[in-house]
Design an enzyme around this catalytic site. Structure first.
Site, PDB file in Angstrom:
ATOM      1  N   HIS A 185       8.475 -30.529  10.061  1.00 16.57           N
ATOM      2  CA  HIS A 185       7.848 -29.237   9.786  1.00 16.57           C
ATOM      3  C   HIS A 185       6.727 -29.372   8.760  1.00 16.57           C
ATOM      4  O   HIS A 185       5.735 -28.647   8.813  1.00 16.57           O
ATOM      5  CB  HIS A 185       8.901 -28.229   9.322  1.00 16.57           C
TER       6      HIS A 185
ATOM      7  N   CYS B 276       3.176  -3.018   4.031  1.00 15.25           N
ATOM      8  CA  CYS B 276       2.335  -1.864   4.352  1.00 15.25           C
ATOM      9  C   CYS B 276       3.075  -1.082   5.444  1.00 15.25           C
ATOM     10  O   CYS B 276       4.271  -1.308   5.655  1.00 15.25           O
ATOM     11  CB  CYS B 276       0.913  -2.274   4.752  1.00 15.25           C
TER      12      CYS B 276
ATOM     13  N   HIS C 120      11.302 -23.529   8.697  1.00 16.81           N
ATOM     14  CA  HIS C 120      10.322 -24.275   9.490  1.00 16.81           C
ATOM     15  C   HIS C 120       8.884 -24.111   9.003  1.00 16.81           C
ATOM     16  O   HIS C 120       8.093 -25.049   9.093  1.00 16.81           O
ATOM     17  CB  HIS C 120      10.393 -23.839  10.964  1.00 16.81           C
TER      18      HIS C 120
ATOM     19  N   ASP D 249       0.869  -1.179   0.000  1.00 11.06           N
ATOM     20  CA  ASP D 249       0.000   0.000   0.000  1.00 11.06           C
ATOM     21  C   ASP D 249       0.911   1.236   0.000  1.00 11.06           C
ATOM     22  O   ASP D 249       2.138   1.130  -0.187  1.00 11.06           O
ATOM     23  CB  ASP D 249      -0.994  -0.033   1.178  1.00 11.06           C
TER      24      ASP D 249
ATOM     25  N   THR E 171       2.962  -1.038   8.808  1.00 11.15           N
ATOM     26  CA  THR E 171       3.493  -1.918   9.854  1.00 11.15           C
ATOM     27  C   THR E 171       3.774  -3.331   9.350  1.00 11.15           C
ATOM     28  O   THR E 171       4.454  -4.103  10.020  1.00 11.15           O
ATOM     29  CB  THR E 171       2.463  -2.063  10.992  1.00 11.15           C
TER      30      THR E 171
HETATM   31  C1  RB5 Z   1      -2.088   2.855   6.382  1.00 13.20           C
HETATM   32  O1  RB5 Z   1      -2.148   4.114   6.970  1.00 13.20           O
HETATM   33  C2  RB5 Z   1      -1.687   1.799   7.406  1.00 13.20           C
HETATM   34  O2  RB5 Z   1      -2.766   1.557   8.250  1.00 13.20           O
HETATM   35  C3  RB5 Z   1      -1.231   0.541   6.720  1.00 13.20           C
HETATM   36  O3  RB5 Z   1      -0.138   0.821   5.905  1.00 13.20           O
HETATM   37  C4  RB5 Z   1      -0.792  -0.601   7.617  1.00 13.20           C
HETATM   38  O4  RB5 Z   1       0.152  -0.181   8.539  1.00 13.20           O
HETATM   39  C5  RB5 Z   1      -1.877  -1.380   8.223  1.00 13.20           C
HETATM   40  O5  RB5 Z   1      -1.656  -2.429   8.869  1.00 13.20           O
END
Ligand code: RB5
Length: 144
Positions: free
Chosen positions: A133, A65, A98, A8, A67
């Protein structure tokens, strides 16, 4: 290998860096977007990359993304996907040896570029060990 990558807006900048690394490592890159830093919804990209892996169009996927959490959850909703969100090289290696993780997730707002590249390199160069595994992975598949 054929490596698909998708992100994203929160992962866009890191995706562009990781693409270069994959190419110089001798792999083929398939970019599933997004193509700029305008706000988009991460589930679409997790789904695209996950479905490409399951269909056999690509061998492994990388999703990014902000996080890494939302896009890894999304990719893991695709039947047959084992997506591992990694922030360190040990987990990246284990996720392949694994867990036979066919998709790697990264957090573009969490990791520095050098660490992210190291994680990707380790994951690309690791191999599934099979044996006990595989039995555990079969149990995951049975839950799908
Ligand atoms: C987008 O702002 C953010 O929420 C997305 O990139 C991600 O971190 C969501 O898990």
């Amino acid at each position: 290998m054929r490596i698909g990558i998708g992100s994203d807006h929160g992962g866009f900048a890191l995706k562009e860096e990781i693409k270069k690394l994959i190419e110089i490592s001798g792999h083929e890159v398939f970019d599933y977007g997004t193509n700029n830093s305008e706000s988009v919804d991460y589930p679409e990209y997790g789904k695209l990359v996950g479905e490409a892996v399951v269909s056999g169009k690509i061998d492994r996927g990388i999703v990014i993304c902000g996080t890494g959490i939302g896009i890894s959850i999304s990719a893991n909703k695709v039947k047959g996907i084992r997506c591992a969100l990694c922030s360190d090289t040990y987990s990246a290696r284990m996720s392949m040896e694994h867990n036979n993780a066919n998709v790697l997730a990264l957090g573009g707002r969490v990791l520095g570029i050098d660490l992210a590249k190291e994680i990707v390199s380790v994951w690309l160069n690791s191999k599934f060990e099979g044996g006990r595994h595989q039995r555990r992975i079969d149990k995951i598949s049975e839950m799908e």
